[in-house]
Design a protein around this motif. Structure first.
Motif: not given
Ligand SMILES: [Mg+2]
Ligand SMILES: Nc1ncnc2c1ncn2[C@@H]1O[C@H](COP(=O)(O)OP(=O)(O)O)[C@@H](O)[C@H]1O
Length: 394
Positions: A44-46, A67-69, A111-113
């Motif tokens: 998804k992020s890719t 918000g994750e990385e 927006v991830d995620s």
């Molecule tokens: Mg991801």
């Protein structure tokens, strides 16, 4: 009040990928928010980082909020994907208010995620139903106010639902799912809801070190030309949305040592294997009960369509009798408990694709309304499963 006839449809914004554009109905609609769900690690992020990069290259500033990385993690990935460019801005923090505050001047955002973001003024942990609802609402409002499109990444639960409040899918304008098999590089992008287009389209991408690339000729992707003359292999054409795919169903029957023979399925529902083993035993005297049976759909494809029933049945019979099915032949039919063969939807489309890929024969229901002369390949009609077995297995 507005006069409906005076409203002009908004101009769509290209995602920079014709494949992605097709799936979402011709590009993003300004102010529209999509939710993208999928298993962790599926890509998804890719997919979205590449999309932000492509759109930035086309001259539209994009904002990727994570918000994750950390920023360095995302930047490193962007570099690997060849997505890093001027115009792609990263905002790596879980403070959604601050992130959306940075939207000024951007024409697209991710927006991830949605589960990782915190919104002040709402109770609970990030990821709790209340927080997820508030975060989604803030993103939808920001998109509408600025009239720019955006995508929210949504984690999915073990049951395959997007985590958070039930209402999440209803709040957004569209829902996309990204899926694939752990052992295959292919990923499917489906649209489950779309206020701006059809939900029929499917995009297939291949994952590599450089990211996701569209697969051009997908219909033959899940099929191995070399293995057709082996007992237990039957071919069919399934539809994924409007996309026909040739599916290869492989069955293996091995004399059993158990009072209850084993039934195992990969890519196919085990209940179907059990059911059709019983139908074959009862209606066609194929002794499935003496064998452990394993069924696999080649290439990690998952087949759910009733149109594949006939191919499953012939694969099972072929494996049990240890006789190969004719080569270059597809089986297209739903099978009932009485062993009757029923018509399938969109037969013409399937026949056309089978012919294009070099198949020369198709076994179909005698109830199909298709003119044999007009069909692109030789047609064999059958009313029952035992008729089919008589015709293709001697
Ligand atoms: Mg991801
Ligand atoms: N250095 C790398 N080389 C090749 N593929 C990679 C690399 N890093 C990650 N990947 C691929 O990307 C996937 C992770 O994709 P990601 O976009 O982070 O998924 P998601 O956001 O859905 O959790 C991995 O499962 C792997 O297939």
């Amino acid at each position: 009040m507005v006069d409906a006839s005076s409203v002009v449809p908004p101009e769509r914004v290209s995602s920079g990928s014709p494949e992605f554009d097709r799936v979402i109905g011709g590009g993003w609609v300004p102010g529209g928010i999509f939710l993208l769900g999928g298993q962790p690690g599926i890509g998804k992020s890719t997919l979205l980082l590449q999309t932000c990069g492509r759109m930035a290259l086309r001259g539209l500033r994009t904002l990727y909020i994570s918000g994750e990385e950390s920023a360095s993690q995302v930047a490193l990935r962007a570099k690997r994907l060849n997505a890093a460019c001027t115009g792609l801005d990263l905002f790596c923090d879980s403070d959604l208010g601050a992130a959306l505050g940075a939207l000024q001047g951007h024409g697209f955002f991710v927006v991830d995620s949605v589960q990782a973001m915190r919104s002040d003024g709402s109770e609970g942990w990030a990821g709790s139903p209340g927080q997820v609802r508030a975060a989604a609402q803030m993103c939808i409002k920001a998109a509408k106010e600025r009239d720019i499109p955006g995508v929210l990444v949504g984690h999915i639960t073990k049951e395959g639902r997007i985590a958070g409040p039930m209402l999440l899918e209803h709040m957004v304008d569209g829902v996309l799912t990204f899926s694939g098999d752990d052992y295959s590089p292919y990923r499917m992008l489906r649209v489950n809801k779309n206020r701006f287009g059809s939900t029929d389209e499917l995009g297939i991408f291949e994952m590599s070190e450089e990211g996701l690339a569209p697969v051009k000729d997908v219909s033959g992707l899940y099929w191995n030309r070399a293995e057709q003359s082996v007992p237990g292999v039957a071919m069919t054409v399934v539809l994924e949305g409007s996309q026909p795919l040739v599916a290869e169903i492989q069955a293996l029957a091995n004399g059993t040592a158990f009072p209850y023979p084993k039934r195992t399925g990969r890519g196919i529902d085990m209940n179907k294997i059990q059911l059709f083993s019983a139908v074959l035993e009862k209606r066609c005297s194929v002794g499935c009960g003496l064998f452990d049976i394993y069924v696999n759909v080649a290439g990690g494809l998952a087949v759910r369509e009733p149109a594949a029933d006939l191919a499953l049945c012939t694969a099972l019979a072929s494996a049990v009798r240890d006789v190969a099915l004719p080569e270059k032949c597809v089986f297209l039919g739903e099978v009932g408990l009485a062993g009757e063969i029923r018509p399938v939807i969109r037969l013409a489309r399937r026949l056309q694709e089978a012919a294009r890929l070099g198949f020369t024969r198709a076994v179909i229901s005698s109830r199909e309304d298709v003119k044999a002369k007009k069909a692109p390949i030789e047609i064999i009609r059958a009313a029952t499963l035992s008729e089919v077995l008589k015709a293709v297995m001697r």
